[in-house]
Design a protein around this motif. Structure first.
Motif, PDB file in Angstrom:
ATOM      1  N   ASN B 162      50.150 111.880  69.099  1.00 32.47           N
ATOM      2  CA  ASN B 162      48.730 111.991  68.762  1.00 32.47           C
ATOM      3  C   ASN B 162      48.330 110.999  67.690  1.00 32.47           C
ATOM      4  O   ASN B 162      47.309 110.329  67.791  1.00 32.47           O
ATOM      5  N   LYS B 172      45.264 107.625  76.805  1.00 34.65           N
ATOM      6  CA  LYS B 172      46.248 108.650  77.135  1.00 34.65           C
ATOM      7  C   LYS B 172      47.631 108.031  76.977  1.00 34.65           C
ATOM      8  O   LYS B 172      47.844 106.883  77.361  1.00 34.65           O
ATOM      9  N   ARG B 189      45.437 115.268  74.577  1.00 29.92           N
ATOM     10  CA  ARG B 189      44.201 115.189  75.367  1.00 29.92           C
ATOM     11  C   ARG B 189      44.479 115.730  76.768  1.00 29.92           C
ATOM     12  O   ARG B 189      45.617 115.760  77.207  1.00 29.92           O
TER      13      ARG B 189
END
Lengths: 339, 304
Positions: B162, B172, B189
């Motif tokens: 993250n 991503k 996500r």
């Protein structure tokens, strides 16, 4: 000047169901192998214009292979079909049970061709090789191509074993296309000089939309690579990824593409990028961060030089080539690569 | 193995144990569907004692009542003696079902199992359900989730990813196991199938190309210094960038970047990924030092 605008007529012939339209769709219309099941039988002749390398337009005549059509081609349509042919691609179905009859038809076609276009190139594809057990493939293919040669009259025939399920299809079509590109020798000479300058093991030029190998040069070291079918495999790999990218960015495979790809590994470095409007250049250089960056930079410069020379303005000043060859590079641009 | 070749697989007749040596060592036990392992001939302790996860596959195209009943019996036994085992139910072969029917089947199965469990007095049992098919990426996704639950320091990894993704503007990021193409961690996500597919296919591209050019020969010379780990990125026609970096022998980090500025800041991205790599390797070496739980995880598959 006239010659490069001229459309090259390419005849695609063979028995009904031998796979002519299927391979045409995969190579030129971005189909994937399992999609070709949807294709129906070709009725009469389907004309298509295939743009290859920008201004080399192949006028592809996909001739339906049912017996009734074959008869008209050889009789009433004879002059229309067989005149001005640049290339005849004849597809044999390896699974066919009537080998002798196929060869008779082929021979009749060859006779007609020698009457109207004696200078045409002839390519024979022994197709659907995936249906033969792997250990027999080479032997059966060689037997078949010997028979084909014996029935080809005066034509010098190139034969290829092919299948839509692996890279052999790309090998066959790259071989065909290779013969059709004008002034290939000039392009090759340029690439050889260029490869030497940047210490590349291998430089390959791919056509943009089909990802067929246009030409390639290898250094002495690169020649030692034990994998001989690497070019076809690359075409296959990159085209598969192009399909994946198209699926996931919501565009058609025709408009999907790569801008640039860099790969660095401890054994080799690879650069893939747009070279001219219609080609990708693929460089394989030995590891080494600095020399790799140099190679990429030089490729960019060569590309600029290429288009600059084509525009006829600045000449070849950014061009990493010895002066004697610059004039020939103008010729290359004129023929293969519009600015 | 491509999905269309699985037709030729024979039916499993005995317990097959496959060891997978990767960043973590797994042993997958493939149970034949017809095996009645609650008979006294089988030692329950031997089967379930060191188990991390139980994967139960239900054929959604078939009459599944029988399978669900057997699964219920299994769950009850497992819950009773080994409450630490994760139970993962794959509702499989959903590619043949319409969307509506798929949801109905899913709910029906979930309902039947949870009813049975609450009747027996187990609330919040660790049972998870997945819709899977071998003709798309759902089975990879499901197995990824199964494996992720067995990783002791998953949350640390997720935090690290993250941080990396936020700082670099990645859309991503996945941490892949190269061989199996299962992702062992990703940023938090929502998972996007399209991203996963592109990343996983890009690994294929790089692995395939490497195969073509990684030949060994004494005359091949290097032209200078270079970092040991492989690194690759591709920019697509819509300026999406896929960035791949080898982390260690088994793992690689693949990110999808849609930020148009990313192209010019590649050096920065590379550097951040290297920092992440150091952190990652530290995490793994720590857990090995302490010899913490589930290093030798096992997962068993049983099918109807």
């Amino acid at each position: 000047m006239d010659a490069r605008k001229k459309k090259r007529k390419v005849l695609l012939m063979g028995k009904s169901g031998s796979g002519k339209s299927s391979m045409r769709s995969i190579i030129f219309s971005n189909y994937v192998a399992k999609d070709v099941r949807r294709l129906g039988a070709t009725i009469d002749v389907e004309h298509s214009h295939v743009k290859f390398m920008g201004n080399l337009t192949l006028n592809l005549w996909d001739c339906g292979g049912q017996d009734a059509f074959m008869e008209t081609y050889l009789a009433s349509q004879r002059g229309n079909i067989f005149s001005d042919v640049a290339v005849l691609i004849y597809v044999f179905d390896i699974e066919s049970r009537e080998v002798d009859r196929d060869l008779d038809t082929y021979h009749a076609i060859i006779e007609a061709l020698s009457e109207f276009s004696p200078n045409a190139y002839v390519f024979c594809l022994v197709h659907k090789m995936d249906l033969i057990q792997a250990e027999h493939r080479q032997r059966i293919y060689e037997e078949r191509s010997a028979v084909i040669r014996s029935r080809s009259s005066d034509f010098r025939v190139d034969t290829f074993a092919s299948s839509i399920w692996d890279q052999s299809l790309y090998k066959a079509w790259a071989g065909i296309v290779h013969k059709l590109i004008p002034n290939l020798i000039v392009i090759e000479r340029f690439l050889t000089a260029f490869a030497k300058k940047i210490n590349a093991e291998e430089v390959i030029l791919f056509e943009r939309s089909t990802f067929l190998t246009v030409t390639s040069v290898t250094s002495e070291v690169g020649d030692l690579n034990p994998i001989y079918d690497r070019h076809e495999r690359l075409s296959n790999i990159m085209k598969a990824f192009k399909h994946c990218a198209a699926r996931n960015t919501l565009t058609t495979p025709a408009s999907a593409g790569f801008v640039v790809m860099h790969t660095k590994t401890p054994q080799f470095n690879i650069f893939l990028g747009r070279f001219t409007d219609n080609t990708y250049i693929f460089l394989v250089v030995p590891p080494g961060e600095a020399s790799y960056n140099c190679a990429v930079l030089n490729t960019m410069l060569a590309r600029e030089g290429f288009s600059k020379a084509a525009a006829g303005s600045g000449g070849g000043d950014g061009f990493p080539l010895p002066p004697p060859e610059t004039t020939e590079d103008h010729a290359t641009n004129g023929n293969g690569n519009p600015a | 193995m491509p999905p269309n070749e699985t037709l030729f697989l024979e039916s499993t007749t005995r317990i097959q144990k496959d060891s997978i040596h990767s960043f973590m060592d797994f042993q997958v036990w493939d149970f034949p569907g017809q095996l009645e392992y609650f008979e006294s001939a089988f030692d329950l302790e031997d089967i379930f004692g060191s188990l991390g996860a139980l994967v139960w596959v239900i054929d959604a195209q078939d009459d599944y009542l029988d399978s669900v009943a057997r699964l219920n019996r299994t769950i009850l036994t497992v819950q009773q003696f080994y409450p630490g085992i994760n139970i993962e139910v794959f509702i499989h072969k959903v590619d043949g079902l319409s969307d509506e029917y798929r949801t109905d089947t899913f709910q029906d199965i979930v309902q039947r199992i949870s009813d049975e469990l609450s009747d027996a007095g187990y609330e919040n049992a660790p049972v998870h359900y997945y819709l899977t098919s071998i003709y798309d990426y759902s089975v990879f996704e499901a197995f990824s989730k199964v494996i992720q639950k067995l990783i002791p320091n998953l949350s640390t990894l997720e935090n690290l990813i993250n941080t990396l993704a936020n700082n670099c503007g990645f859309e991503k990021t996945y941490l892949f196991d190269v061989l199996s193409k299962i992702y062992i961690a990703s940023d938090t996500r929502p998972v996007d199938m399209a991203c996963y597919e592109m990343c996983s296919d890009y690994i294929d591209v790089i692995v395939d190309i490497s195969e073509l050019y990684s030949w060994d020969h004494p005359v091949r010379k290097r032209l200078g210094d270079q970092i040991q780990e492989a690194e690759s990125h591709v920019v697509l026609h819509d300026q999406t960038m896929i960035h791949l970096m080898e982390m260690n022998k088994y793992l690689c980090l693949v990110s999808v970047i849609r930020n148009p500025e990313a192209k010019d800041k590649r050096g920065l991205i590379d550097m951040n990924c290297r920092t992440f790599q150091d952190a990652l390797n530290e995490v793994f070496s720590r857990s090995w030092e302490e010899g913490s739980a589930a290093q030798e995880g096992q997962s068993a598959t049983a099918s109807k």
